[in-house]
Design a protein around this motif. Structure first.
Motif, PDB file in Angstrom:
ATOM      1  N   GLU A 195       0.827  -1.204   0.000  1.00 49.30           N
ATOM      2  CA  GLU A 195       0.000   0.000   0.000  1.00 49.30           C
ATOM      3  C   GLU A 195       0.865   1.259   0.000  1.00 49.30           C
ATOM      4  OE1 GLU A 195      -2.134  -0.922   3.487  1.00 49.30           O
ATOM      5  OE2 GLU A 195      -3.835  -1.815   2.448  1.00 49.30           O
ATOM      6  N   GLU A 196       1.982   1.205   0.737  1.00 45.80           N
ATOM      7  CA  GLU A 196       2.898   2.345   0.751  1.00 45.80           C
ATOM      8  C   GLU A 196       3.452   2.599  -0.645  1.00 45.80           C
ATOM      9  OE1 GLU A 196       5.987   2.182   3.684  1.00 45.80           O
ATOM     10  OE2 GLU A 196       4.633   1.402   5.227  1.00 45.80           O
ATOM     11  N   ALA A 197       3.770   1.517  -1.346  1.00 41.22           N
ATOM     12  CA  ALA A 197       4.303   1.642  -2.701  1.00 41.22           C
ATOM     13  C   ALA A 197       3.298   2.314  -3.627  1.00 41.22           C
ATOM     14  CB  ALA A 197       4.678   0.265  -3.239  1.00 41.22           C
ATOM     15  N   GLN A 198       2.029   1.920  -3.522  1.00 40.30           N
ATOM     16  CA  GLN A 198       1.025   2.513  -4.397  1.00 40.30           C
ATOM     17  C   GLN A 198       0.778   3.974  -4.037  1.00 40.30           C
ATOM     18  OE1 GLN A 198       0.087   0.854  -7.052  1.00 40.30           O
ATOM     19  NE2 GLN A 198      -1.096   2.605  -7.811  1.00 40.30           N
ATOM     20  N   ASP A 199       0.898   4.318  -2.759  1.00 37.02           N
ATOM     21  CA  ASP A 199       0.783   5.719  -2.357  1.00 37.02           C
ATOM     22  C   ASP A 199       1.883   6.555  -3.011  1.00 37.02           C
ATOM     23  OD1 ASP A 199      -1.494   5.691  -0.899  1.00 37.02           O
ATOM     24  OD2 ASP A 199      -0.551   5.651   1.068  1.00 37.02           O
ATOM     25  N   LEU A 200       3.111   5.996  -3.072  1.00 34.66           N
ATOM     26  CA  LEU A 200       4.211   6.698  -3.741  1.00 34.66           C
ATOM     27  C   LEU A 200       3.904   6.891  -5.221  1.00 34.66           C
ATOM     28  CD1 LEU A 200       7.350   4.981  -2.141  1.00 34.66           C
ATOM     29  CD2 LEU A 200       6.523   7.299  -1.738  1.00 34.66           C
ATOM     30  N   ILE A 201       3.248   5.899  -5.806  1.00 33.09           N
ATOM     31  CA  ILE A 201       2.892   5.991  -7.225  1.00 33.09           C
ATOM     32  C   ILE A 201       1.886   7.106  -7.458  1.00 33.09           C
ATOM     33  CG2 ILE A 201       1.679   4.795  -9.093  1.00 33.09           C
ATOM     34  CD1 ILE A 201       4.595   3.959  -8.721  1.00 33.09           C
ATOM     35  N   TYR A 202       0.890   7.219  -6.586  1.00 36.35           N
ATOM     36  CA  TYR A 202      -0.087   8.296  -6.740  1.00 36.35           C
ATOM     37  C   TYR A 202       0.595   9.661  -6.602  1.00 36.35           C
ATOM     38  CZ  TYR A 202      -3.858   4.869  -6.539  1.00 36.35           C
ATOM     39  OH  TYR A 202      -4.709   3.823  -6.814  1.00 36.35           O
ATOM     40  N   GLN A 221      11.128  -0.616  -4.783  1.00 35.71           N
ATOM     41  CA  GLN A 221      11.886  -1.162  -3.652  1.00 35.71           C
ATOM     42  C   GLN A 221      10.951  -1.720  -2.584  1.00 35.71           C
ATOM     43  OE1 GLN A 221      14.499   1.941  -2.281  1.00 35.71           O
ATOM     44  NE2 GLN A 221      15.686   2.002  -4.178  1.00 35.71           N
ATOM     45  N   LEU A 222       9.802  -1.072  -2.417  1.00 33.41           N
ATOM     46  CA  LEU A 222       8.814  -1.555  -1.447  1.00 33.41           C
ATOM     47  C   LEU A 222       8.018  -2.730  -1.983  1.00 33.41           C
ATOM     48  CD1 LEU A 222       7.479   1.893  -0.182  1.00 33.41           C
ATOM     49  CD2 LEU A 222       8.769   0.229   1.173  1.00 33.41           C
ATOM     50  N   ASN A 226       4.934  -3.820  -8.406  1.00 36.81           N
ATOM     51  CA  ASN A 226       4.050  -2.683  -8.649  1.00 36.81           C
ATOM     52  C   ASN A 226       4.074  -2.334 -10.138  1.00 36.81           C
ATOM     53  OD1 ASN A 226       3.293   0.274  -8.940  1.00 36.81           O
ATOM     54  ND2 ASN A 226       2.812  -0.069  -6.788  1.00 36.81           N
ATOM     55  N   ALA A 227       2.992  -2.624 -10.828  1.00 37.26           N
ATOM     56  CA  ALA A 227       2.928  -2.427 -12.275  1.00 37.26           C
ATOM     57  C   ALA A 227       3.013  -0.963 -12.671  1.00 37.26           C
ATOM     58  CB  ALA A 227       1.638  -3.049 -12.816  1.00 37.26           C
ATOM     59  N   ASP A 228       2.398  -0.081 -11.882  1.00 33.90           N
ATOM     60  CA  ASP A 228       2.398   1.342 -12.221  1.00 33.90           C
ATOM     61  C   ASP A 228       3.805   1.938 -12.198  1.00 33.90           C
ATOM     62  OD1 ASP A 228      -0.115   2.194 -13.013  1.00 33.90           O
ATOM     63  OD2 ASP A 228      -0.833   2.447 -10.954  1.00 33.90           O
ATOM     64  N   ALA A 229       4.695   1.397 -11.372  1.00 32.58           N
ATOM     65  CA  ALA A 229       6.074   1.899 -11.321  1.00 32.58           C
ATOM     66  C   ALA A 229       6.739   1.703 -12.686  1.00 32.58           C
ATOM     67  CB  ALA A 229       6.855   1.177 -10.229  1.00 32.58           C
ATOM     68  N   TYR A 230       6.497   0.545 -13.306  1.00 30.28           N
ATOM     69  CA  TYR A 230       7.057   0.296 -14.634  1.00 30.28           C
ATOM     70  C   TYR A 230       6.393   1.189 -15.694  1.00 30.28           C
ATOM     71  CZ  TYR A 230       9.348  -3.794 -12.642  1.00 30.28           C
ATOM     72  OH  TYR A 230      10.145  -4.625 -11.888  1.00 30.28           O
ATOM     73  N   ASN A 231       5.096   1.467 -15.509  1.00 31.13           N
ATOM     74  CA  ASN A 231       4.417   2.375 -16.438  1.00 31.13           C
ATOM     75  C   ASN A 231       5.071   3.746 -16.444  1.00 31.13           C
ATOM     76  OD1 ASN A 231       2.472   0.450 -17.115  1.00 31.13           O
ATOM     77  ND2 ASN A 231       1.084   1.087 -15.479  1.00 31.13           N
ATOM     78  N   ILE A 232       5.456   4.219 -15.264  1.00 31.48           N
ATOM     79  CA  ILE A 232       6.088   5.534 -15.150  1.00 31.48           C
ATOM     80  C   ILE A 232       7.513   5.501 -15.695  1.00 31.48           C
ATOM     81  CG2 ILE A 232       6.960   7.235 -13.495  1.00 31.48           C
ATOM     82  CD1 ILE A 232       4.463   6.678 -11.809  1.00 31.48           C
TER      83      ILE A 232
END
Length: 429
Positions: A195-202, A221-222, A226-232
């Motif tokens: 959840e922390e990772a997705q918060d960073l993505i937002y 790293q968290l 996390n798929a959105d990290a690769y999208n970015i």
């Protein structure tokens, strides 16, 4: 039966429902102020605008009235200006001052003047961290974005999972309490790394430059899945091949994150499940990149799988899939797709014309459909026939029936029309 099938989609709409406001709810300085709000509401509903526009516009008007105590003579002028501002603040597509003016019988230049006055007054209100009505902050242009709503929903679902509810009444009571109590982004102590990772993505989605990519790397790293990290990270790729690889990696990471059993169990209403969206975004980006790399067959498979997972097609997959089908000469599936998502829009009508001409030639049916297109958008044929050149820089937004819509459609579809012998002459005729 309906709730069993669409419960998550309904949950997705709750943040918007929670801020509902009507003219009768407002303590306006003068009766004419409420009259203005009621006129705006009436015209907005008559035009079948989304409820977000009406509610946001009413809140903007309330704050303007409270801030200025302005004495007005013509409610229509102010209602039109609020309509224009509310529409263009909450939707991706845009509406012109001329279009709004026609609805209210107001000259466009009057709307321009009044809307600028309103914006000047509200500029400070919209940025105020503690506005008079808490909802006004939630409905500001930034907070109204789909990703902001998605983030709020993710938090809500996380809190639901942390509670041991005994019955549906307890769930309802919790949701009502949660939606009526602003959370102010307070971090939950029990929040896990995922959840922390997705918060960073937002946060990254609202940031530009190096910080955006640094946040994506921290999210990985968290949570390495996390798929959105690769999208970015794909945004800064130095080649299309590299970007496509990152999108594919993100898609595969999303599958690991969700689990194959989850995919099978929830097939058919995927977008309604908030945790699926990073994976869905990566999969669509990957499919789009395959098209650009000249691999339409592989892209078609990805698009079809997206529609299987989410038949409601919240991502607009059907648009690119139709083009891919026609590109491959698969008119049977192209026709099936059009019938499945029958739309009386410029794109839907024109695709119907194109398919009819490709299958049966310049028939009476094709001519009838083309007449509907001309009523829907008077600009598009000039771009399809080459009479008007498509600009290098495409519009960032469009409205139904406007020139931007024509440009965007022609850019994506012109190569398909160009394959039909005599099509330019027929269109001009």
């Amino acid at each position: 039966e309906f709730l069993n099938e669409h419960f998550m989609e309904m949950i997705n709409e709750l943040p918007a429902i929670a801020v509902s406001v009507q003219p009768d709810d407002l303590d306006c300085p003068a009766p004419i102020h409420k009259e203005t709000a009621e006129l705006f509401k009436k015209i907005s509903e008559a035009a079948e605008e989304p409820a977000d526009i009406t509610e946001y516009g009413i809140m903007m008007w309330y704050h303007f009235c409270k801030a200025t105590q302005k004495r007005i003579q013509n409610p229509a002028v102010y209602a039109a200006a609020i309509h224009y501002l509310a529409y263009n603040s909450t939707l991706d597509s845009q509406v012109t001052q001329k279009q709004i003016g026609e609805r209210y019988g107001i000259a466009p230049n009057r709307i321009s003047t009044i809307s600028n006055d309103i914006l000047d007054v509200l500029e400070q209100e919209l940025e105020d961290p503690a506005p008079a009505i808490p909802s006004i902050q939630q409905r500001s242009p930034q907070a109204a974005s789909p990703l902001a709503a998605e983030q709020e929903l993710q938090k809500l679902m996380g809190e639901l999972n942390q509670n041991d509810f005994k019955n549906l009444d307890e769930v309802n009571a919790f949701i009502n309490s949660r939606l009526n109590t602003p959370q102010n982004n307070v971090k939950n102590a029990a929040q896990n790394k995922k959840e922390e990772a997705q918060d960073l993505i937002y946060q990254a989605f609202e940031t530009n430059g190096k910080k955006r990519y640094k946040l994506a790397e921290e999210a990985l790293q968290l949570n390495p899945n996390n798929a959105d990290a690769y999208n970015i990270l794909a945004e800064k790729a130095t080649s299309l091949e590299e970007a496509s690889h990152l999108y594919k990696t993100g898609m595969e990471a999303g599958i690991k994150d969700l689990g194959k059993a989850f995919l099978l169990k929830n097939k058919g209403h995927f977008w309604g499940l908030i945790e699926t969206r990073p994976f869905m975004r990566a999969k669509k980006h990957y499919a789009d990149s395959l098209i650009q790399l000249g691999k339409p067959k592989e892209a078609i498979r990805e698009y079809e799988e997206l529609l299987t997972l989410n038949p409601n097609d919240s991502q607009g997959v059907r648009d690119n899939l139709f083009i891919a089908y026609v590109d491959q000469g698969d008119l049977k599936n192209a026709k099936r797709l059009l019938e499945l998502y029958k739309e009386e829009t410029t794109q839907g009508l024109l695709n119907g014309v194109l398919l009819e001409v490709l299958q049966n030639g310049f028939t009476a049916k094709a001519t009838t459909l083309l007449k509907k297109v001309k009523k829907q958008n008077k600009f598009v044929l000039a771009y399809l026939t080459g009479q008007n050149k498509i600009p290098k820089n495409l519009p960032e937004y469009y409205g139904w029936g406007d020139e931007n819509e024509a440009i965007i459609y022609a850019h994506a579809h012109q190569h398909l029309w160009g394959r039909v012998d005599g099509i330019v002459e027929w269109l001009k005729k």
